[in-house]
Scaffold this motif. Structure first.
Motif, PDB file in Angstrom:
ATOM      1  N   ALA A 124      36.380  59.489  55.917  1.00  0.00           N
ATOM      2  CA  ALA A 124      35.863  60.253  57.055  1.00  0.00           C
ATOM      3  C   ALA A 124      36.869  61.279  57.545  1.00  0.00           C
ATOM      4  O   ALA A 124      36.519  62.427  57.843  1.00  0.00           O
ATOM      5  N   CYS A 191      30.348  60.887  60.565  1.00  0.00           N
ATOM      6  CA  CYS A 191      30.209  60.667  59.127  1.00  0.00           C
ATOM      7  C   CYS A 191      29.286  59.469  58.919  1.00  0.00           C
ATOM      8  O   CYS A 191      29.619  58.353  59.329  1.00  0.00           O
ATOM      9  N   LEU A 194      28.569  57.162  54.205  1.00  0.00           N
ATOM     10  CA  LEU A 194      29.533  57.742  53.266  1.00  0.00           C
ATOM     11  C   LEU A 194      29.385  57.159  51.861  1.00  0.00           C
ATOM     12  O   LEU A 194      29.298  55.938  51.691  1.00  0.00           O
ATOM     13  N   VAL A 201      27.538  64.434  56.998  1.00  0.00           N
ATOM     14  CA  VAL A 201      28.658  64.677  57.897  1.00  0.00           C
ATOM     15  C   VAL A 201      28.227  65.762  58.872  1.00  0.00           C
ATOM     16  O   VAL A 201      27.971  66.903  58.480  1.00  0.00           O
TER      17      VAL A 201
END
Length: 295
Positions: A124, A191, A194, A201
């Motif tokens: 992140a 974020c 992921l 994002v």
């Protein structure tokens, strides 16, 4: 003769895409005498995806049984076992079970090593577009609104980039609280999911991110927030802070908003600016107007 003990292995697991699993994780799963997993069902699915069968005994190790199971695992380690600790995603001990076992193993002189793997924190930070030379991980914020605000105020003047984990149903409230304490224009990045199929994002000022999150967000969330700006010359001087608030008030701004704005500009907690205003009023022989002075 030296006492022979086992080894505790902390292994990072994929935060989304199973292809990110480190090769050493496969080897450890196949060789460990005991595998302690946060969720044994998820471990089995991961092992199946990696085409490996854990050779040792598989036991659960999660928040609810961590205290009770730690002595059992330490005794296995003391007896020479190789114990592999895995959590649902990322590195054990980082906002996940593990610290208690690591501390107990270290206290007994047992070797502790790690299989590095994916990290939501580092991923992140790297994707956020915010400064990465210095950052600090704050984990999950308290669930209660008052406690959450208090925790945020503690780091309002922190210069380093801040990283948080948050549940999707609390994200909007957390971002709104961050905008209130850190300033609406402080930059942030949310974020989501992921390395997974729907990775996203979202970057922007905290106020805009809070408005976006209010519409509803799903998935695993990591929030990255820009650190406080370096204060300009004399910005932290109480008299100067009070003067800047007074200028804004004379221009028609309410004291609460003036204090928040000056705090944001100076990179200081609002409470510090409020205290400066109170001190200036006391020195002048006047008190802040009722209902206007609370930061």
């Amino acid at each position: 003769m030296d006492r022979v003990t086992g080894t505790l292995v902390l292994a990072g697991t994929p935060i989304g895409d199973t292809r990110d699993a480190p090769p050493r994780l496969v080897a450890e799963l196949a060789e460990a005498d005991v595998v302690a997993a946060e969720d044994t069902r998820r471990l089995r699915r991961l092992a199946q995806a990696l085409d490996v069968r854990p050779a040792g005994r598989v036991v659960s190790y999660f928040e609810g049984n961590e205290a009770a199971r730690t002595p059992e695992l330490v005794e296995a380690l003391a007896g020479g076992a190789r114990v592999l600790l895995v959590t649902d995603a990322g590195m054990p001990s980082v906002s996940d079970p593990g610290f208690r076992l690591v501390a107990a193993a270290v206290e007994r002189g047992i070797k502790v090593t790690a299989v590095p793997g994916p990290s939501a924190v580092l991923t992140a930070v790297a994707l956020s577009g915010l400064p990465v030379d210095r950052f600090c991980f704050e984990g999950f914020l308290p669930r209660k609104a008052g406690e959450r605000l208090g925790r945020l105020r503690e780091v309002a003047a922190e210069r380093r980039t801040l990283v948080y984990f948050e549940a999707p149903h609390r994200l909007a409230g957390t971002l709104a609280a961050m905008a209130e304490v850190f300033g609406a224009d402080r930059r942030g990045a949310v974020c989501r999911e992921l390395t997974k199929t729907y990775e996203e994002v979202r970057r922007g000022p905290l106020e805009e991110l809070a408005a976006w999150a209010a519409e509803g967000v799903r998935g695993e969330i990591t929030v990255v927030v820009e650190g406080a700006a370096e204060p300009g010359p004399g910005a932290a001087d109480p008299a100067e802070l009070a003067r800047r608030v007074a200028v804004r008030e004379e221009a028609g701004e309410r004291r609460k908003e003036a204090i928040a704005a000056v705090a944001q500009e100076a990179g200081l907690p609002k409470r510090e600016v409020f205290d400066a205003v109170v001190a200036a009023k006391n020195a002048a022989g006047t008190e802040p107007r009722e209902g206007k002075g609370k930061a």
